[in-house]
Scaffold this motif. Structure first.
Motif, PDB file in Angstrom:
ATOM      1  N   GLN A  59      -7.557  -4.633   2.358  1.00 18.75           N
ATOM      2  CA  GLN A  59      -6.874  -5.596   2.689  1.00 18.75           C
ATOM      3  C   GLN A  59      -6.948  -6.941   1.698  1.00 18.75           C
ATOM      4  OE1 GLN A  59      -4.500  -5.877   5.161  1.00 18.75           O
ATOM      5  NE2 GLN A  59      -5.387  -3.935   5.074  1.00 18.75           N
TER       6      GLN A  59
ATOM      7  N   ALA B  34       3.646  -6.961   4.243  1.00 23.29           N
ATOM      8  CA  ALA B  34       3.413  -5.865   5.162  1.00 23.29           C
ATOM      9  C   ALA B  34       3.340  -4.502   4.199  1.00 23.29           C
ATOM     10  CB  ALA B  34       4.571  -5.696   6.093  1.00 23.29           C
ATOM     11  N   ASP B  35       4.240  -4.618   3.255  1.00 16.88           N
ATOM     12  CA  ASP B  35       4.516  -3.276   2.356  1.00 16.88           C
ATOM     13  C   ASP B  35       3.192  -2.959   1.628  1.00 16.88           C
ATOM     14  OD1 ASP B  35       6.389  -1.216   0.765  1.00 16.88           O
ATOM     15  OD2 ASP B  35       5.519  -2.667  -0.805  1.00 16.88           O
TER      16      ASP B  35
ATOM     17  N   SER C  85       0.135  -4.093   2.299  1.00 16.75           N
ATOM     18  CA  SER C  85      -0.969  -3.890   3.192  1.00 16.75           C
ATOM     19  C   SER C  85      -0.882  -2.352   3.852  1.00 16.75           C
ATOM     20  CB  SER C  85      -0.807  -4.751   4.474  1.00 16.75           C
ATOM     21  OG  SER C  85      -1.783  -4.523   5.421  1.00 16.75           O
ATOM     22  N   THR C  86       0.339  -1.862   3.970  1.00 17.27           N
ATOM     23  CA  THR C  86       0.470  -0.432   4.507  1.00 17.27           C
ATOM     24  C   THR C  86       0.143   0.405   3.369  1.00 17.27           C
ATOM     25  OG1 THR C  86       2.504  -0.963   5.950  1.00 17.27           O
ATOM     26  CG2 THR C  86       2.250   1.389   5.353  1.00 17.27           C
TER      27      THR C  86
ATOM     28  N   SER D 122      -3.933   0.353   2.970  1.00 14.39           N
ATOM     29  CA  SER D 122      -4.527   1.038   3.846  1.00 14.39           C
ATOM     30  C   SER D 122      -4.250   2.341   4.015  1.00 14.39           C
ATOM     31  CB  SER D 122      -4.062   0.588   5.278  1.00 14.39           C
ATOM     32  OG  SER D 122      -4.156  -0.847   5.346  1.00 14.39           O
ATOM     33  N   ARG D 123      -3.147   3.183   3.446  1.00 18.19           N
ATOM     34  CA  ARG D 123      -2.780   4.566   3.551  1.00 18.19           C
ATOM     35  C   ARG D 123      -3.553   5.169   2.376  1.00 18.19           C
ATOM     36  NH1 ARG D 123       2.460   4.396   2.611  1.00 18.19           N
ATOM     37  NH2 ARG D 123       2.319   5.038   0.548  1.00 18.19           N
TER      38      ARG D 123
END
Length: 170
Positions: A12, A41-42, A44-45, A48-49
């Motif tokens: 994050q 959001a882009d 963060s995704t 995280s992935r």
């Protein structure tokens, strides 16, 4: 400043720094609606992935007083090279050596983990500060093309390459 291997616990903070860096660096280069819109959001995704394990080889973070100051992420590619996929320093901290230290650590990691493989990266053509940084560190422009972004836009970019054995001349 501490340079350490990063991992899932950093996802994050890395996403937030990545977002802030793109908004500062690419204002006027990338579409305004993308930078102001879904970028949080882009990123963060994405992180995280990518960071699903506790420690991620090829990810190095710079910490200054326990604050994330920058990061570099490298990964081997199917064509036998190693890609510097992302490298960012916290906006407002340029010129403090964060990028230089991260880049050197990333190249050292690539030379140890993937000996004999060239290292390359892609940089937007209009990111003149980054281009100057890479050229000062011996990067050789090896391609010019159009980069396609998942958000549906395209921008001209350059590829820079460091050949094996050339890392020690930085």
């Amino acid at each position: 400043m501490l340079i350490r291997t990063g991992g899932a616990a950093d996802a994050q903070e890395i996403a937030a720094l990545h977002t802030a860096s793109w908004r500062a660096t690419y204002a006027g280069i990338m579409p305004d609606d993308f930078l102001a819109g879904p970028l949080d959001a882009d990123r963060s995704t994405l992180w995280s992935r990518r960071l699903t394990t506790a420690v991620t080889p090829g990810l190095f973070v710079a910490e200054d007083a326990a604050t994330l100051a920058g990061f570099v992420y490298l990964a081997p590619t199917d064509d036998g090279r190693v890609l510097v996929d992302n490298m960012h320093a916290r906006p407002g901290s340029l010129g403090r050596g964060i990028g230089s230290r991260l880049f050197e650590r990333g190249l050292a990691w690539a030379a140890t983990e993937f000996p004999g493989r060239p290292v390359y990266l892609e940089v937007l053509r209009d990111n003149v500060a980054a281009i100057a940084f890479y050229e000062r560190r011996g990067g050789r422009r090896t391609d010019a093309r159009i980069g396609r972004f998942d958000a549906g836009f395209e921008l001209p970019e350059y590829e820079y390459t460091w050949e094996p054995g050339g890392f020690d001349r930085l």
